[in-house]
Motif scaffolding. Sequence first.
Motif, PDB file in Angstrom:
ATOM      1  N   GLN A   1      -7.396  -6.067   0.967  1.00  0.00           N
ATOM      2  CA  GLN A   1      -6.848  -4.908   1.691  1.00  0.00           C
ATOM      3  C   GLN A   1      -5.710  -4.229   0.930  1.00  0.00           C
ATOM      4  O   GLN A   1      -5.230  -3.170   1.344  1.00  0.00           O
ATOM      5  CB  GLN A   1      -6.351  -5.349   3.070  1.00  0.00           C
ATOM      6  N   ILE A   2      -5.293  -4.832  -0.184  1.00  0.00           N
ATOM      7  CA  ILE A   2      -4.203  -4.271  -0.987  1.00  0.00           C
ATOM      8  C   ILE A   2      -4.786  -3.250  -1.962  1.00  0.00           C
ATOM      9  O   ILE A   2      -5.780  -3.517  -2.632  1.00  0.00           O
ATOM     10  CB  ILE A   2      -3.486  -5.379  -1.780  1.00  0.00           C
ATOM     11  N   ASN A   3      -4.141  -2.111  -2.062  1.00  0.00           N
ATOM     12  CA  ASN A   3      -4.648  -1.039  -2.922  1.00  0.00           C
ATOM     13  C   ASN A   3      -3.920  -0.953  -4.263  1.00  0.00           C
ATOM     14  O   ASN A   3      -3.601   0.137  -4.739  1.00  0.00           O
ATOM     15  CB  ASN A   3      -4.539   0.301  -2.181  1.00  0.00           C
TER      16      ASN A   3
ATOM     17  N   ASN B   1       0.820  -1.213   0.000  1.00  0.00           N
ATOM     18  CA  ASN B   1       0.000   0.000   0.000  1.00  0.00           C
ATOM     19  C   ASN B   1       0.854   1.263   0.000  1.00  0.00           C
ATOM     20  O   ASN B   1       0.454   2.286  -0.576  1.00  0.00           O
ATOM     21  CB  ASN B   1      -0.972  -0.022   1.176  1.00  0.00           C
TER      22      ASN B   1
ATOM     23  N   GLU C   1       0.710   3.916  -3.022  1.00  0.00           N
ATOM     24  CA  GLU C   1       0.501   5.341  -2.739  1.00  0.00           C
ATOM     25  C   GLU C   1       1.510   6.202  -3.505  1.00  0.00           C
ATOM     26  O   GLU C   1       1.154   7.229  -4.099  1.00  0.00           O
ATOM     27  CB  GLU C   1       0.635   5.582  -1.232  1.00  0.00           C
TER      28      GLU C   1
END
Length: 288
Positions: free
Chosen positions: A194-196, A164, A168
């Motif tokens: 939960q990984i972006n 993440n 970002e």
Amino acid sequence: SSAASDVYKRQTYHTPLGDAYALIRASLSLGTGSSWIVKHLLERREDYDVVKYIIENTEYVPNYENFSLTERFLGDDGIVMAIAPPSPLMRLFKEIMGQRIFAIEVYRQSDDFKELFDILWRKHQEAYEIVAESPAKVVWCIENMDGIFIGPKLFKKYCIPAYNKYAEILHSKGKLMSIHMDGRLRCLKELIPQINVDCIDGFTPPPIGDLPIREARGIWGDKFAIWINIPESIFYYEPKKIKEYLINLIGEVKGGRFIVGITEDIPTERFEIACRILGEVMKENIRC
């Protein structure tokens, strides 16, 4: 080299704190990958200071010109992806320690282990900041994640925060991030959302992987594209069975955010028949 047919490369690092080396077998047969580490850099506690020095003093520099040149060569025939480091945990596992030493050290949680992890965390972010400024549109994190080796606890604690953070950095510059997760993912399936990131690539369904496409899609939805690797072992089937498998696979991915391809190595002796049947099935079942 231990035999006429075997080729080994020794990578030796000389530092003010001492030397460390890795031994890499570079003579693997076609279809089995290009190389394999047979002796890792860190094998004793005494190696920590040297390895920390190596990582700390590694300098990442841009290579944008070669990337742009490759893009020009490829033209409209595909997308050139920039390669970026894995998470610190997977680098320790794959490149620096190997399975046995990694298992011992991650259990002991010594100060040396934590310090090395922190250095990798910081240095990998440096690399991603350079990649984020590159002309690349898509960045490939070479993770090679396998849930059986890493497990949910370590994945949640160490890997998800790294992914993440990298995402970002890349998203802030308009890049897409693809992460290579070609191993067994069933035990991680509830954590992966939960990984972006933008794409999970190398996703390998049974019989090599352990997570069916429908099951993954049911949990992950359309959060990210899934780049499916056709399991290499199916190319050992009889042609009729290969075709049946591929038709069923394509039926599962229609209507979703999927890419279908081969991200690993086709057995050399089956390469011609694999490509022929795959081409036939794609032509008959996919409309562009």
